[in-house]
Design a protein around this motif. Sequence first.
Motif, mmCIF file in Angstrom:
data_model
loop_
_atom_site.group_PDB
_atom_site.id
_atom_site.type_symbol
_atom_site.label_atom_id
_atom_site.label_comp_id
_atom_site.label_asym_id
_atom_site.label_seq_id
_atom_site.Cartn_x
_atom_site.Cartn_y
_atom_site.Cartn_z
ATOM 1 N N THR A 5 46.227 50.362 34.796
ATOM 2 C CA THR A 5 47.197 49.537 35.524
ATOM 3 C C THR A 5 46.546 48.870 36.731
ATOM 4 N N MET A 6 45.705 49.624 37.441
ATOM 5 C CA MET A 6 45.017 49.052 38.606
ATOM 6 C C MET A 6 44.082 47.914 38.184
ATOM 7 N N LEU A 7 43.358 48.096 37.084
ATOM 8 C CA LEU A 7 42.443 47.047 36.618
ATOM 9 C C LEU A 7 43.196 45.798 36.182
ATOM 10 N N ILE A 8 44.308 45.997 35.466
ATOM 11 C CA ILE A 8 45.138 44.850 35.055
ATOM 12 C C ILE A 8 45.718 44.166 36.292
ATOM 13 N N GLY A 9 46.143 44.974 37.264
ATOM 14 C CA GLY A 9 46.656 44.421 38.518
ATOM 15 C C GLY A 9 45.606 43.603 39.252
ATOM 16 N N LEU A 10 44.362 44.073 39.227
ATOM 17 C CA LEU A 10 43.263 43.341 39.867
ATOM 18 C C LEU A 10 43.057 41.981 39.202
ATOM 19 N N VAL A 11 43.137 41.943 37.872
ATOM 20 C CA VAL A 11 43.005 40.676 37.139
ATOM 21 C C VAL A 11 44.119 39.713 37.566
ATOM 22 N N ILE A 12 45.344 40.217 37.634
ATOM 23 C CA ILE A 12 46.477 39.370 38.024
ATOM 24 C C ILE A 12 46.320 38.895 39.470
ATOM 25 N N LEU A 13 45.884 39.793 40.350
ATOM 26 C CA LEU A 13 45.675 39.436 41.756
ATOM 27 C C LEU A 13 44.628 38.327 41.898
ATOM 28 N N LEU A 14 43.493 38.483 41.201
ATOM 29 C CA LEU A 14 42.449 37.452 41.271
ATOM 30 C C LEU A 14 42.937 36.125 40.708
ATOM 31 N N ASN A 15 43.754 36.195 39.669
ATOM 32 C CA ASN A 15 44.326 34.977 39.089
ATOM 33 C C ASN A 15 45.231 34.270 40.097
ATOM 34 N N LEU A 16 46.085 35.032 40.771
ATOM 35 C CA LEU A 16 47.014 34.444 41.725
ATOM 36 C C LEU A 16 46.319 34.009 43.016
ATOM 37 N N TRP A 17 45.379 34.831 43.481
ATOM 38 C CA TRP A 17 44.722 34.586 44.766
ATOM 39 C C TRP A 17 43.683 33.470 44.682
ATOM 40 N N LYS A 18 42.793 33.561 43.680
ATOM 41 C CA LYS A 18 41.680 32.604 43.569
ATOM 42 C C LYS A 18 41.874 31.605 42.427
ATOM 43 N N GLU A 19 43.003 31.706 41.727
ATOM 44 C CA GLU A 19 43.313 30.828 40.600
ATOM 45 C C GLU A 19 42.237 30.870 39.511
ATOM 46 N N ILE A 20 41.667 32.052 39.339
ATOM 47 C CA ILE A 20 40.684 32.249 38.256
ATOM 48 C C ILE A 20 41.473 32.488 36.981
ATOM 49 N N PRO A 21 41.196 31.721 35.926
ATOM 50 C CA PRO A 21 41.933 31.920 34.672
ATOM 51 C C PRO A 21 41.788 33.362 34.166
ATOM 52 N N ILE A 22 42.883 33.914 33.676
ATOM 53 C CA ILE A 22 42.882 35.301 33.212
ATOM 54 C C ILE A 22 41.855 35.496 32.105
ATOM 55 N N GLY A 23 41.724 34.542 31.214
ATOM 56 C CA GLY A 23 40.745 34.640 30.127
ATOM 57 C C GLY A 23 39.314 34.745 30.638
ATOM 58 N N THR A 24 39.034 34.086 31.749
ATOM 59 C CA THR A 24 37.699 34.155 32.347
ATOM 60 C C THR A 24 37.404 35.573 32.832
ATOM 61 N N LEU A 25 38.437 36.265 33.290
ATOM 62 C CA LEU A 25 38.265 37.620 33.797
ATOM 63 C C LEU A 25 38.284 38.682 32.699
ATOM 64 N N THR A 26 38.922 38.397 31.586
ATOM 65 C CA THR A 26 39.085 39.437 30.555
ATOM 66 C C THR A 26 38.179 39.273 29.335
ATOM 67 N N ARG A 27 37.720 38.069 29.074
ATOM 68 C CA ARG A 27 36.921 37.842 27.867
ATOM 69 C C ARG A 27 35.488 38.322 28.040
ATOM 70 N N ASP A 28 34.842 38.570 26.935
ATOM 71 C CA ASP A 28 33.434 38.922 26.921
ATOM 72 C C ASP A 28 32.630 37.746 27.475
ATOM 73 N N PRO A 29 31.654 37.995 28.370
ATOM 74 C CA PRO A 29 30.903 36.890 28.980
ATOM 75 C C PRO A 29 30.224 35.974 27.972
ATOM 76 N N ILE A 30 29.700 36.532 26.895
ATOM 77 C CA ILE A 30 29.015 35.709 25.890
ATOM 78 C C ILE A 30 30.009 34.764 25.227
ATOM 79 N N SER A 31 31.193 35.284 24.894
ATOM 80 C CA SER A 31 32.227 34.434 24.290
ATOM 81 C C SER A 31 32.695 33.368 25.280
ATOM 82 N N ALA A 32 32.923 33.785 26.530
ATOM 83 C CA ALA A 32 33.410 32.847 27.542
ATOM 84 C C ALA A 32 32.408 31.733 27.799
#
Length: 195
Positions: A5-32
């Motif tokens: 829950t904390m990790l998912i919350g961190l993803v949501i926080l970064l998305n809202l705070w820095k407007e980083i797309p959620i997919g950028t934070l959750t996808r595998d770097p090679i795929s992204a």
Amino acid sequence: MTISTMLIGLVILLNLWKEIPIGTLTRDPISAAGAPFYTGFFSQIGIFFWATSAAICFFCALVIPKGHRNYRTCQFLFVSGLVTLLLGFDDAFLLHESVFPYFGVPELIIYSIYVGLIISYLVIFLPTILKTDYILLVMALFFFGLSVGLDILQIPYINPYIIEDGSKMVGLVSWFFYFLRTTTNTISNRLNTKD
């Protein structure tokens, strides 16, 4: 559940705070990045060595019976797990190279902090370290230092990818086998003697 829950919350926080797309934070770097599957394979293998070394240290610190003779060893292994985790996170997320400089902290200052932490760690736990087969630890520290030195100096005509990253890998493998040997010997000795 709490950690997830904390990790998912961190993803949501970064998305809202820095407007980083959620997919950028959750996808595998090679795929992204759309990079070939073999991109960074050497570096990724190194992350496994960091993670395994940390896990070994934490596990052994937890399973050794807690007694007056074992207290210092448990401390050493637990702190070693924390140090390993810190260095592994730095390696995985390029904290010294990208994250801290992004917030205005120069790379050289981060290296200085790491050197200070490692020296403090070695001084505090020197008596415990001297009771282990510490040659592999010395090798690991030497090759980590060589890798960092090559990164800082940027010597011309030296291929940084093979020399610098190769030195780091030798250091990582030595680090892993040092803690594997140390924890194995520690558990064996504790099983053969009464607390």
